[in-house]
Design a protein around this motif. Sequence first.
Motif, PDB file in Angstrom:
ATOM      1  N   TYR A  57       0.853  -1.182   0.000  1.00  0.00           N
ATOM      2  CA  TYR A  57       0.000   0.000   0.000  1.00  0.00           C
ATOM      3  C   TYR A  57       0.894   1.239   0.000  1.00  0.00           C
ATOM      4  CZ  TYR A  57      -3.535  -3.405   1.389  1.00  0.00           C
ATOM      5  OH  TYR A  57      -4.375  -4.494   1.434  1.00  0.00           O
ATOM      6  N   GLU A  58       0.344   2.337  -0.463  1.00  0.00           N
ATOM      7  CA  GLU A  58       1.142   3.554  -0.589  1.00  0.00           C
ATOM      8  C   GLU A  58       0.416   4.741   0.039  1.00  0.00           C
ATOM      9  OE1 GLU A  58       3.901   5.049  -4.139  1.00  0.00           O
ATOM     10  OE2 GLU A  58       1.775   5.443  -4.552  1.00  0.00           O
ATOM     11  N   THR A  59       1.184   5.502   0.793  1.00  0.00           N
ATOM     12  CA  THR A  59       0.670   6.739   1.379  1.00  0.00           C
ATOM     13  C   THR A  59       1.605   7.877   0.990  1.00  0.00           C
ATOM     14  OG1 THR A  59      -0.323   5.593   3.268  1.00  0.00           O
ATOM     15  CG2 THR A  59       0.118   7.951   3.518  1.00  0.00           C
ATOM     16  N   GLU A  61       2.511  11.888   1.597  1.00  0.00           N
ATOM     17  CA  GLU A  61       2.335  13.086   2.417  1.00  0.00           C
ATOM     18  C   GLU A  61       2.875  14.294   1.651  1.00  0.00           C
ATOM     19  OE1 GLU A  61       4.336  12.504   6.098  1.00  0.00           O
ATOM     20  OE2 GLU A  61       2.762  11.241   6.961  1.00  0.00           O
ATOM     21  N   CYS A  70       6.954   9.730   0.353  1.00  0.00           N
ATOM     22  CA  CYS A  70       6.190   8.546  -0.045  1.00  0.00           C
ATOM     23  C   CYS A  70       6.479   7.390   0.904  1.00  0.00           C
ATOM     24  CB  CYS A  70       6.548   8.163  -1.478  1.00  0.00           C
ATOM     25  SG  CYS A  70       5.659   6.716  -2.085  1.00  0.00           S
ATOM     26  N   TYR A  71       5.415   6.723   1.358  1.00  0.00           N
ATOM     27  CA  TYR A  71       5.544   5.552   2.221  1.00  0.00           C
ATOM     28  C   TYR A  71       4.978   4.337   1.495  1.00  0.00           C
ATOM     29  CZ  TYR A  71       6.168   8.943   6.020  1.00  0.00           C
ATOM     30  OH  TYR A  71       6.603   9.971   6.819  1.00  0.00           O
ATOM     31  N   ASN A  77      -3.684   0.754   6.153  1.00  0.00           N
ATOM     32  CA  ASN A  77      -3.430   2.026   6.823  1.00  0.00           C
ATOM     33  C   ASN A  77      -1.972   2.087   7.281  1.00  0.00           C
ATOM     34  OD1 ASN A  77      -6.153   2.918   6.632  1.00  0.00           O
ATOM     35  ND2 ASN A  77      -6.679   1.635   8.405  1.00  0.00           N
ATOM     36  N   LEU A  78      -1.350   3.225   7.073  1.00  0.00           N
ATOM     37  CA  LEU A  78       0.044   3.404   7.473  1.00  0.00           C
ATOM     38  C   LEU A  78       0.223   3.194   8.974  1.00  0.00           C
ATOM     39  CD1 LEU A  78       2.952   4.256   6.800  1.00  0.00           C
ATOM     40  CD2 LEU A  78       2.233   6.648   7.062  1.00  0.00           C
TER      41      LEU A  78
END
Length: 227
Positions: A57-59, A61, A70-71, A77-78
């Motif tokens: 998954y990617e989060t 900010e 980028c996470y 969910n992070l």
Amino acid sequence: MQIACDAETFNEKNRAGGSQSATIIAMAKKQAEMQISEYDIRVQQMNQLATNAMGYYETIETQDDGSIICYMHDKENLSDSKTIWKKTVDGIFISSDGGKTYIAGVDKNGNAVLKILATEGIVADWINAGTLNANLIKSGTLNCNTIKADTLSGEAIKTGTLDGDTIKANTLNGNTIIAGTLNGNAIKTGTLDAGQISSGSIDAGMIKTGTIKSSGTNPTSLLIAIH
């Protein structure tokens, strides 16, 4: 009828000199080449991991200046994730505890923190290691103030120049130790045991040893100079 035999005669064996040792070393080298290297094992493990790898998954900010961090993470969910890859302009960092600490990564200057590095070759100006463990170490010149080892053992230890202020070992054990120059202010060993000790000259202010054993020392070619 003609009978032929490939076995060496007694005179041929004498002329061969150290050919038997060379043959044993060559056979050992050939067997080692046939074995799967540690690098090959790591490559196989990496391929298995890649084949069975799951998606991520990617989060993203967005920062106040419009840039992004980028996470990549293992849960939707992070905040629930354990494995997190954090990608920034300063580097890529890896966490296995939900971002509390980052245990590995590469920064923008090319500095890397890794647990295990598997590679076919390393070219470096310097290597600093607490323990260096290898089947084969080759060096034109090995120059250091102190070499310490409980056991220094090898089928063949070869060096053009071994230069050290102090070389200490409880046991120095090798079938063949070859050196163009062996230079040390103090060479200490409990037992020096060799089938043959051959040298143009051994020059030392003091030679101390509990036991020197040799079955093949050639006294006519060995000069020991003690000042």
